[in-house]
Design a protein around this motif. Sequence first.
Motif, short mmCIF file in Angstrom:
data_model
loop_
_atom_site.label_atom_id
_atom_site.label_comp_id
_atom_site.label_asym_id
_atom_site.label_seq_id
_atom_site.Cartn_x
_atom_site.Cartn_y
_atom_site.Cartn_z
N LEU A 205 9.18 6.63 -16.00
CA LEU A 205 8.13 6.59 -15.06
C LEU A 205 8.62 5.78 -13.96
O LEU A 205 8.04 5.95 -13.05
N LEU A 206 9.06 4.52 -14.38
CA LEU A 206 9.48 3.65 -13.22
C LEU A 206 10.58 4.44 -12.35
O LEU A 206 10.54 4.20 -11.20
N ALA A 207 11.72 5.12 -13.10
CA ALA A 207 12.60 5.53 -12.25
C ALA A 207 12.35 6.18 -11.19
O ALA A 207 12.99 6.49 -10.01
N ALA A 208 11.17 6.91 -11.33
CA ALA A 208 10.74 8.10 -10.10
C ALA A 208 9.92 7.14 -9.17
O ALA A 208 9.30 8.22 -8.35
N ALA A 209 9.50 6.06 -9.42
CA ALA A 209 8.58 5.63 -8.41
C ALA A 209 9.15 4.69 -7.40
O ALA A 209 10.48 4.26 -7.55
N SER A 210 8.67 4.53 -6.30
CA SER A 210 8.94 3.78 -5.02
C SER A 210 9.06 2.02 -5.42
O SER A 210 8.17 1.68 -6.01
N ASP A 211 10.01 1.44 -4.96
CA ASP A 211 9.99 0.05 -5.12
C ASP A 211 9.50 -0.73 -4.24
O ASP A 211 9.71 -1.85 -3.93
N GLY A 212 8.79 -0.04 -2.87
CA GLY A 212 8.22 -0.70 -1.86
C GLY A 212 6.84 -1.11 -2.18
O GLY A 212 6.20 -0.43 -3.25
N ARG A 213 6.23 -1.87 -1.22
CA ARG A 213 4.82 -2.23 -1.47
C ARG A 213 3.81 -1.41 -0.93
O ARG A 213 3.65 -0.35 -1.99
N GLY A 214 3.18 -1.24 0.09
CA GLY A 214 2.42 -0.16 0.52
C GLY A 214 1.26 -0.18 -0.25
O GLY A 214 0.58 1.07 -0.24
N PHE A 215 0.50 -1.16 -0.69
CA PHE A 215 -0.59 -1.09 -1.35
C PHE A 215 -1.71 -1.43 -0.58
O PHE A 215 -1.47 -2.05 0.53
N GLY A 216 -3.09 -1.00 -0.98
CA GLY A 216 -4.11 -1.05 -0.14
C GLY A 216 -4.31 -2.69 -0.11
O GLY A 216 -3.96 -3.71 -0.79
N PRO A 217 -5.43 -2.97 0.75
CA PRO A 217 -6.18 -4.23 0.95
C PRO A 217 -6.67 -4.94 -0.29
O PRO A 217 -7.18 -4.09 -1.17
N ARG A 218 -6.57 -6.26 -0.56
CA ARG A 218 -7.50 -6.65 -1.66
C ARG A 218 -8.45 -7.75 -1.42
O ARG A 218 -8.73 -7.94 -0.12
N THR A 219 -9.15 -8.05 -2.25
CA THR A 219 -10.35 -8.97 -2.01
C THR A 219 -10.30 -10.04 -3.07
O THR A 219 -9.79 -9.98 -4.24
N GLU A 220 -10.82 -11.32 -2.85
CA GLU A 220 -10.96 -12.48 -3.53
C GLU A 220 -12.11 -12.20 -4.84
O GLU A 220 -12.19 -12.97 -5.86
N ASP A 221 -12.74 -10.98 -4.70
CA ASP A 221 -13.76 -10.72 -5.59
C ASP A 221 -13.03 -9.67 -6.57
O ASP A 221 -13.67 -9.29 -7.89
N ASP A 222 -11.65 -9.45 -6.69
CA ASP A 222 -11.00 -8.59 -7.51
C ASP A 222 -11.06 -9.26 -8.97
O ASP A 222 -11.07 -10.52 -9.16
N LEU A 223 -10.99 -8.43 -9.95
CA LEU A 223 -11.36 -9.02 -11.25
C LEU A 223 -10.21 -9.38 -12.05
O LEU A 223 -9.14 -8.51 -12.01
N TYR A 224 -10.00 -10.33 -12.83
CA TYR A 224 -9.01 -10.48 -13.92
C TYR A 224 -9.97 -10.83 -15.11
O TYR A 224 -10.85 -11.63 -15.33
N VAL A 225 -9.41 -10.10 -16.29
CA VAL A 225 -10.30 -9.94 -17.39
C VAL A 225 -9.34 -10.76 -18.57
O VAL A 225 -8.14 -10.03 -19.00
N ILE A 226 -9.82 -11.71 -19.48
CA ILE A 226 -9.01 -12.01 -20.63
C ILE A 226 -9.97 -11.85 -21.80
O ILE A 226 -11.01 -12.56 -21.61
N TYR A 227 -9.52 -11.33 -22.81
CA TYR A 227 -10.42 -11.01 -24.02
C TYR A 227 -10.27 -12.21 -25.03
O TYR A 227 -9.13 -12.69 -25.31
N THR A 228 -11.63 -12.63 -25.29
CA THR A 228 -11.33 -13.58 -26.24
C THR A 228 -12.45 -13.23 -27.37
O THR A 228 -13.31 -12.55 -27.20
N GLY A 229 -12.42 -14.42 -28.48
CA GLY A 229 -13.66 -14.25 -29.32
C GLY A 229 -15.17 -14.02 -28.97
O GLY A 229 -15.37 -14.65 -28.11
#
Length: 522
Positions: A146-170
């Motif tokens: 999967l990685l071999a066929a993909a580009s190694d450049g960035r070119g991603f869209g803009p982000r926000t500081e409201d983007d989420l990071y989730v950690i599962y815990t009990g």
Amino acid sequence: MTLFHHADLFEGVADALPDRVAVICDGESLTFGELDKKANRLGHALIGLGVKPGDHLGMQLYNGIEYVTALVAAMKIRAVPVNVNYRYVEAELSYLYGDSEIVALLFDTEFDARVAAVAPQAEKLAHLVAVGGATAVPGAHEYDALLAAASDGRGFGPRTEDDLYVIYTGGTTGMPKGVMWRTKDILFAFANPTYPAPETPQGWIDHAAASGPLVMMAVAPLMHGAAQMAQWIGWWMGATMVFVRKFEADGVWRAIEREKVNSLTITGDAMAIPMADALETNTYDLSNLFAYVSTGAILTGAVAARLGALMPNVMIMDRFGSTESGSTAQAMPGSSPEKGLKFAPDVPDIAVLDDDLQPVKPGSGSIGQVARTGYIPVGYYGDAEKTAKTFPEVDGRRWLLTGDLATVEEDGTIAVYGRGSQMINTGGEKVYPEEVEAVLKGHPGVFDAVVTGIPDDRFGSRVAAVVQLRDAGTSEADLDAHCRSLLSGYKVPRTYAFVPEMRRSPAGKADYRWAKETAQNV
């Protein structure tokens, strides 16, 4: 514009330090520049599969370059990383896949059988990526191809500081709950307390760029929030992060010796004891090590003293914090579970609140609950009720109630007495009695069961079950086999006490104090 966002900061560090080694695991390594390109490839590959911003990306992996790459890639494409406990059996995985609503899953091929059995049941799980070679899971893509066929450049869209990071815990039912963080909040909540957090995103990048070579190690598995946060913290210091695929004490020390590690983090006695045992029987070059930090689980005073005697030139430190609270406090010198835990808060946003959610007066002796405001999570994913209970608003300010009972000394230090719930922390793993009780009572030979934690020399606590049998012919071995078919090994009771009648309150509530005493007398 650079944001307080993991992807923005990582890309800034990668641009500033492209040739510095970012990560090492069992001899394999990548520089910041190489890791950036590899994460770009994975990001583009995931987008190609159909993963969109806000989608949840599961990671059922042992420690490795692939796990680290996946975390970076998820943040780059604004997907939400979700940690999957690789110890989970099928019933637990079925819950987690569904509760987290993952749309894609990266998994080690060692877990083929479990993934193949559970993935078809997960309504939203549409994309499977196998790490480690050929896979027997139908429809799964192979990671390297999967990685071999993909580009190694960035070119991603803009982000926000409201983007989420989730950690599962009990969670309250025993099954895990996803703690939702905004990127800016989690960055500051887990900022390194040894220096003031820079006020701008570029300041974080500049700090990393100006730092000399530093080698740090997270000994815990990356499926735990403690290891993930250690990774990011290290990179914001420009450090090389070292991991081992699986915990084994001699292997950890050999990695520390080989990679010339300066600082490491562990999770309590479950790791500290076997590491101390290894130090007593083998010889290692630890001349580069200066800090040994425990967090996320109890490090008893006797074990800390033992480590100190074995490593007289290394600082032994005990940190207080959680997935919900971030890094909050440092244990005071001489403090230990045996003598009473006392912590000095890292930030002014830490308090002890009484039953009316008002601050406990220092020196009053009143007991309340440790709480934090300021940089705290959004809440629990898909659980509004638990979110409202854990994150109440008082006088216009949101607080996190940690569940830790404590009081405030006259000098402002916090004396912690223990958890307010019946949660069992065994070697850094959280076990909730209700879940294990329900499994036990599902056995036809069991009439009633209460589960509690009792002291354990290595793991801090071990799971114990007080059982009232329905069928006198049911054995401990029968219950063990039953539990192991439905629970991860660390949740399975290691001690059983069989009683003729269970003691409960008139309302049917379990008497956990009696259960603990009964289990300890077996």
